[in-house]
Design a protein around this motif. Sequence first.
Motif, PDB file in Angstrom:
ATOM      1  N   ILE A  42       0.858  -1.178   0.000  1.00  0.00           N
ATOM      2  CA  ILE A  42       0.000   0.000   0.000  1.00  0.00           C
ATOM      3  C   ILE A  42       0.894   1.227   0.000  1.00  0.00           C
ATOM      4  CG2 ILE A  42      -1.762   1.320   1.260  1.00  0.00           C
ATOM      5  CD1 ILE A  42      -2.857  -1.270   0.299  1.00  0.00           C
ATOM      6  N   HIS A  43       0.674   2.103  -0.943  1.00  0.00           N
ATOM      7  CA  HIS A  43       1.515   3.279  -1.033  1.00  0.00           C
ATOM      8  C   HIS A  43       1.005   4.356  -0.086  1.00  0.00           C
ATOM      9  CE1 HIS A  43       3.807   6.549  -2.944  1.00  0.00           C
ATOM     10  NE2 HIS A  43       4.614   5.572  -3.289  1.00  0.00           N
TER      11      HIS A  43
ATOM     12  N   ARG B 187      -3.487   7.396  -7.680  1.00  0.00           N
ATOM     13  CA  ARG B 187      -3.644   5.940  -7.617  1.00  0.00           C
ATOM     14  C   ARG B 187      -4.738   5.556  -8.603  1.00  0.00           C
ATOM     15  NH1 ARG B 187      -0.939   2.013  -5.625  1.00  0.00           N
ATOM     16  NH2 ARG B 187      -2.398   1.093  -4.152  1.00  0.00           N
TER      17      ARG B 187
ATOM     18  N   SER C 123      -7.528  -2.131  -3.192  1.00  0.00           N
ATOM     19  CA  SER C 123      -6.652  -2.637  -2.121  1.00  0.00           C
ATOM     20  C   SER C 123      -6.507  -1.612  -1.013  1.00  0.00           C
ATOM     21  CB  SER C 123      -5.261  -2.971  -2.673  1.00  0.00           C
ATOM     22  OG  SER C 123      -5.318  -4.099  -3.481  1.00  0.00           O
ATOM     23  N   ASP C 124      -6.366  -0.346  -1.421  1.00  0.00           N
ATOM     24  CA  ASP C 124      -6.233   0.717  -0.422  1.00  0.00           C
ATOM     25  C   ASP C 124      -7.482   0.765   0.458  1.00  0.00           C
ATOM     26  OD1 ASP C 124      -3.954   1.320  -1.853  1.00  0.00           O
ATOM     27  OD2 ASP C 124      -4.857   2.992  -2.927  1.00  0.00           O
ATOM     28  N   TYR C 125      -8.643   0.693  -0.192  1.00  0.00           N
ATOM     29  CA  TYR C 125      -9.897   0.819   0.560  1.00  0.00           C
ATOM     30  C   TYR C 125     -10.073  -0.360   1.517  1.00  0.00           C
ATOM     31  CZ  TYR C 125     -14.656   2.347   1.568  1.00  0.00           C
ATOM     32  OH  TYR C 125     -15.786   2.805   2.197  1.00  0.00           O
TER      33      TYR C 125
ATOM     34  N   SER D 177      -1.950   6.957  -0.619  1.00  0.00           N
ATOM     35  CA  SER D 177      -3.370   6.638  -0.537  1.00  0.00           C
ATOM     36  C   SER D 177      -3.976   7.025   0.810  1.00  0.00           C
ATOM     37  CB  SER D 177      -3.586   5.149  -0.774  1.00  0.00           C
ATOM     38  OG  SER D 177      -3.009   4.429   0.275  1.00  0.00           O
ATOM     39  N   GLN D 178      -3.141   7.452   1.708  1.00  0.00           N
ATOM     40  CA  GLN D 178      -3.671   7.804   3.026  1.00  0.00           C
ATOM     41  C   GLN D 178      -4.470   9.105   2.966  1.00  0.00           C
ATOM     42  OE1 GLN D 178      -3.565   5.718   5.621  1.00  0.00           O
ATOM     43  NE2 GLN D 178      -2.624   4.355   4.117  1.00  0.00           N
TER      44      GLN D 178
ATOM     45  N   TYR E 199      -7.732  -2.022   2.853  1.00  0.00           N
ATOM     46  CA  TYR E 199      -6.757  -1.833   3.924  1.00  0.00           C
ATOM     47  C   TYR E 199      -7.318  -0.889   4.982  1.00  0.00           C
ATOM     48  CZ  TYR E 199      -2.308  -0.516   6.106  1.00  0.00           C
ATOM     49  OH  TYR E 199      -1.296  -0.273   6.990  1.00  0.00           O
TER      50      TYR E 199
ATOM     51  N   GLU F 115      -2.445   0.359  -9.590  1.00  0.00           N
ATOM     52  CA  GLU F 115      -2.664  -1.001  -9.106  1.00  0.00           C
ATOM     53  C   GLU F 115      -3.166  -1.777 -10.308  1.00  0.00           C
ATOM     54  OE1 GLU F 115      -5.062  -1.822  -5.636  1.00  0.00           O
ATOM     55  OE2 GLU F 115      -4.727  -3.974  -5.908  1.00  0.00           O
TER      56      GLU F 115
ATOM     57  N   MET G  20      -8.048   6.415  -5.025  1.00  0.00           N
ATOM     58  CA  MET G  20      -7.756   5.228  -4.225  1.00  0.00           C
ATOM     59  C   MET G  20      -8.020   3.964  -5.050  1.00  0.00           C
ATOM     60  SD  MET G  20      -9.227   4.450  -0.434  1.00  0.00           S
ATOM     61  CE  MET G  20      -7.970   5.120   0.617  1.00  0.00           C
TER      62      MET G  20
END
Lengths: 236, 543
Positions: free
Chosen positions: B7-8, B72, B403-405, B11-12, B407, B158, B400
């Motif tokens: 996770i990069h 992203r 995968s980010d979501y 994306s936060q 996470y 991604e 986003m």
Amino acid sequence: MRKKIRNKGIPGKRAETETGRPSERAPDRQTEKEHQESRSASVNDNRIKPHYTFSSDIPDMYNETYICALPRNPDWLYVYWEISPATIQQLKNRLGEHYTDPQSLLRLVQLEKSGDSIPSKSRHVSADIINIATDSESWYIKVPETGRKYIVEYGQLIDKEYIPICRTKPVDIPASSLNEPTNENIPDPAVDLMLISAGLIHKGTVKRKTAPASHDRTALIVKQLNQNRMNSGLIK
Amino acid sequence: MCSKHYIHDMSQPSKKTKGFLCLVLHAHLPFVRHPECEYMMEENWFYEALTETYLPLLSVFQNLKNDNVPFRITMSITPPLCAMFGDELLKERYSRHINKLIELAGKEVDRTIKHPEFSQPAMMYLERFSFCKMLYEDVYNRDMISAFRQLQDSGHLEIITCGATHGFLPTMQFNPNAVRAQIFTAVNSYTLCMNRSPRGIWLPECGYYPGLEKILHEAGLDFFFIDTHGVLFADPQPRYGVYAPVYCKEAPVAVFGRDMESSRQVWSAEAGYPGNPLYRDFYRDIGFDLDMDYIKPYVDPIGIRIHTGMKYYRITGKGDQKKLPYNRDLAMRTANEHAGNFMFNREKQAEYLSSIMDRNPLIVAPYDAELFGHWWYEGPEWLNYLIRKIAFEQDAIHLMTPSDYLYLYPKNQVCEPSFSSWGEGGYSDVWLREDNDWIYRHLHRIEERMVEYATKYENADGLLRRTLNQMARELLLAQSSDWAFIMKTGTMVQYAVRRTKEHIANFLRLYDDIKFSRIDENFINLLESHNNIFPEMDYHVFR
């Protein structure tokens, strides 16, 4: 309710739309016509001779007995089959001189929701008999009820006796309707989220007080989703 | 090798974030490669897509990265497209193709020199074609897969996988081994190309049937996408509509539903951006407009007019209105405005959704990658403007990936989604209709035969193994949903029919050759070099 395949109409055919997937979008008509003609022509006419070619001969049939049903949408399923000469010969051997003037039939059996494979009378809800042309090999069937499980059986009516020959695996027809929420007192925000998801209200520009009453909303959402799907502007 | 759960940081979300936008670009072409011909028109699909979509998209992404713009994007790159990206013959032929385009554009610059309204776009094409050549030959060294992989490794993309040959899975559902082969072959191909295993999959045509998730889970996949109604008709009703994923009932795989509103803004031919009168018209191409004597070296060698890629007009308007010349500056200004409009609508959407949800919503906006550049010429620039605006001009939404979501929000409702696709009608109507239904009798027969041999020959080696592997390739190629789709659309039908029949015929011949112990090594050699997709193919995937 039923419609024959390989006839002049297309089962469940809808008016072709001009919009939608970019490749299907309404173009400048003249140039698109030329475009299509040129593309077809290049396939129809002689191309540059290839160094080698592959055969594209495939059999019409496989000398096997099988039947398969595929769900097409919440209203229709497609069934195809083949009855091998060996199977017919077995029938002839069994029935002897009674095997005359066989009439092909399909039997659509609606299973109970928990039903899976055996179409015994105790496990199915209803059955429809569909008369089909003896030389047909496939059929589109409009199902009586969406969200149900069906099997299709191919059989022959011989000397007034129905003889089943093969049957499909159970096929699930989608419901095309909203299911019950986990909590019967569905909270207001969740109602809004369903309405927004369905495209009935946009980014809060229509507030809750104008949102449909609870008894109407399921029907409205289903109607809107169906409209969205039919409006190819939203398809792909 | 990167971690599967990479996770990069970008994306936060910040505290001002009201929601997330998941842009998904589905990049696919059927496997079209014809070494038996010096020229095959259908190969142009690939060359056009490289020039108009894939190289421009890479350029946009690379510039954003160079400018330190955080973004992203989710991209599915299908195995056939990966195979074509990496194929030496197609690389060489694309090089030939782009050189011819540059030659034509040079001639056009000379021809239009006294007509400024056309010389401007002619010059633009010369520059853009030359730029594509420079990118392809010098920057990427003809290695498109590495270019995309590097953007994934740097945390900007991604990349997810798809069915091995884009087979429409609902029509295979009664033979799970056939479905499994589509999925596992794709995952294997992805892993070889991307040096990591995929986390997600774009189901071919978004075709889902209940229970498919068990096979996806077996293959190590964590998420997939379906159309709006597939989620809304789930059992039970999804609590957040399509604005949060749900986990499937039969296996812990997350499913993300398409947002209608953002789809409508881009896809709709009536109301969508690509239909704006200032954008370039796709169909007015000099391949059709100019004298055949002049254009012949740049169209089909047998004298059939085709699209060259040089188009001088804007959409202008509906009906018989005379087309106006294309003005790049006006089109770019419009793309910029449309990007702002799209972002504004997503901001408002996210603000409202977050006010009625107890978490930040995810707005999933998937598109065919070829929409950007090929069909909508200004699409890559629109994307460029959009990403920059999202990064620097607002705080409400954040780009986003799934995968980010997951996470961020690992806990999600469990539902059983509904059978659905993103084709016209929303189910199987496009791929199962009078024009194309005949294929399923044959596809199902050869699927059964493949499973039969994969089970029977547990430890084949040598020529028998090569034959079984080629049977698997022919079967997978026959299953491509593109052939049924083309049969439905009514153009290029003969090509789609021929491809379907050839692969079935090749399969059946190999099946009989094994059955009657008469394997012809020359035929195997020919097929292996002709239909050379998946060199790593292992027929055991059908067991």
